[in-house]
Design a protein around this motif. Structure first.
Motif, short mmCIF file in Angstrom:
data_model
loop_
_atom_site.label_atom_id
_atom_site.label_comp_id
_atom_site.label_asym_id
_atom_site.label_seq_id
_atom_site.Cartn_x
_atom_site.Cartn_y
_atom_site.Cartn_z
N GLU A 198 45.41 32.80 31.35
CA GLU A 198 44.31 32.87 30.40
C GLU A 198 43.05 32.40 31.48
O GLU A 198 43.54 31.35 31.87
N ILE A 199 41.99 33.15 31.62
CA ILE A 199 41.11 32.89 32.81
C ILE A 199 39.92 33.17 32.19
O ILE A 199 39.87 34.16 31.18
N PHE A 200 38.62 32.93 32.32
CA PHE A 200 37.54 33.32 31.86
C PHE A 200 36.55 33.96 33.16
O PHE A 200 36.59 33.48 34.34
N LEU A 201 35.80 34.79 32.88
CA LEU A 201 34.84 35.84 33.75
C LEU A 201 33.58 35.22 33.17
O LEU A 201 33.24 34.94 32.03
N CYS A 202 32.70 35.39 34.23
CA CYS A 202 31.19 34.99 33.93
C CYS A 202 30.69 36.16 33.02
O CYS A 202 29.61 36.03 32.29
N CYS A 203 31.20 37.45 33.09
CA CYS A 203 30.51 38.62 32.57
C CYS A 203 31.86 39.71 32.59
O CYS A 203 32.48 39.72 32.98
N LYS A 204 31.34 40.75 31.56
CA LYS A 204 32.20 41.94 31.42
C LYS A 204 32.45 42.89 32.73
O LYS A 204 33.42 43.40 32.93
N ALA A 205 31.12 42.67 33.58
CA ALA A 205 31.22 43.56 34.80
C ALA A 205 32.15 43.06 35.75
O ALA A 205 32.87 43.99 36.49
N CYS A 206 32.62 41.68 35.68
CA CYS A 206 33.38 41.19 36.69
C CYS A 206 34.97 41.72 36.39
O CYS A 206 35.73 41.55 37.11
N ALA A 207 35.01 42.27 34.96
CA ALA A 207 36.45 42.59 34.78
C ALA A 207 36.57 43.81 35.58
O ALA A 207 38.08 44.42 35.53
N THR A 208 35.88 44.60 36.19
CA THR A 208 36.19 45.84 36.75
C THR A 208 36.34 45.56 38.49
O THR A 208 36.45 46.46 39.21
N ARG A 209 36.09 44.19 38.66
CA ARG A 209 36.13 43.81 40.32
C ARG A 209 37.52 43.04 40.57
O ARG A 209 38.08 42.60 39.62
N GLN A 210 37.75 42.85 41.79
CA GLN A 210 38.75 42.12 42.33
C GLN A 210 38.51 40.40 42.28
O GLN A 210 37.71 40.10 42.78
N ILE A 211 39.63 39.64 41.99
CA ILE A 211 39.40 38.34 42.06
C ILE A 211 39.34 37.94 43.40
O ILE A 211 40.13 38.42 44.25
N ASP A 212 38.40 36.83 43.61
CA ASP A 212 38.40 36.23 45.10
C ASP A 212 39.26 35.18 45.23
O ASP A 212 39.39 34.27 44.54
N ALA A 213 40.26 35.18 46.43
CA ALA A 213 41.12 34.12 46.58
C ALA A 213 40.55 32.98 46.64
O ALA A 213 41.17 31.85 46.27
N ALA A 214 39.29 32.44 47.35
CA ALA A 214 38.81 31.31 47.43
C ALA A 214 38.58 30.87 46.22
O ALA A 214 38.51 29.65 45.91
N HIS A 215 37.89 31.67 45.22
CA HIS A 215 37.42 31.13 44.01
C HIS A 215 38.49 30.77 43.28
O HIS A 215 38.57 29.84 42.18
N TRP A 216 39.57 31.67 43.31
CA TRP A 216 40.92 31.47 42.44
C TRP A 216 41.48 29.96 42.84
O TRP A 216 41.89 29.31 41.84
N LYS A 217 41.45 29.51 44.21
CA LYS A 217 41.86 28.34 44.49
C LYS A 217 41.02 27.23 44.07
O LYS A 217 41.48 26.21 43.67
#
Length: 156
Positions: free
Chosen positions: A63-82
């Motif tokens: 379970e993780i949270f995105l800032c908006c629905k638009a981000c659901a169509t984009r790729q996770i950034d490895a640096a942000h994930w870390k």
């Protein structure tokens, strides 16, 4: 970590943060948003684009949270994930089994959709035996961490 959001499943419910100064106890989702802090796609603070959107990522359905629905169509950034996992470990601070400070490189596992950090792999087995009580302990650690952080900001 490169995680394509094709492996992300959008959860229908949006989560709304409680207003500042609210007397109500924060929900587990509000605690998770506060601890996560940023979107794993954009790196923007959660809440800057409306209510954060809860998603499940990967085969273990973290379970993780995105800032908006638009981000659901984009790729996770490895640096942000870390950064998100660093934020979560810092907020948790201690192993929920041994009650010791987490080591520099703690063991971890996804339990109940959440990343849980422990001092050593045997503690993961103990958490798996009683996940709900340990997840509640972790939520309490998150609440304490967020309260301490809020107090430090108010002192400035």
């Amino acid at each position: 970590m490169m995680c394509h959001l094709s492996r992300v499943f959008l959860v229908a419910a949006l989560t709304v943060l409680a207003p500042a100064g609210s007397a109500a106890e924060p929900t587990p989702e509000q605690l998770h948003i506060g601890v996560q802090r940023i979107c794993p796609v954009s790196g923007l603070p959660l809440g800057d684009h409306g209510p954060p959107v809860k998603v499940l990522v990967g085969e273990q359905e973290e379970e993780i949270f995105l800032c908006c629905k638009a981000c659901a169509t984009r790729q996770i950034d490895a640096a942000h994930w870390k950064t998100i996992h660093t934020n979560i470990a810092a907020a948790q601070r201690v192993c929920p089994v041994m009650k010791k400070d987490l080591p520099a490189k703690p063991a971890w596992e996804i339990i109940g959709g959440r990343v849980v950090f422990v001092c050593c792999p045997p503690c993961l087995k103990k958490i798996a035996a009683e996940p709900e009580s340990h997840l509640q302990q972790i939520d309490q650690l998150y609440a304490e961490s967020l309260q301490t952080e809020r107090g430090v900001r108010e002192e400035r």
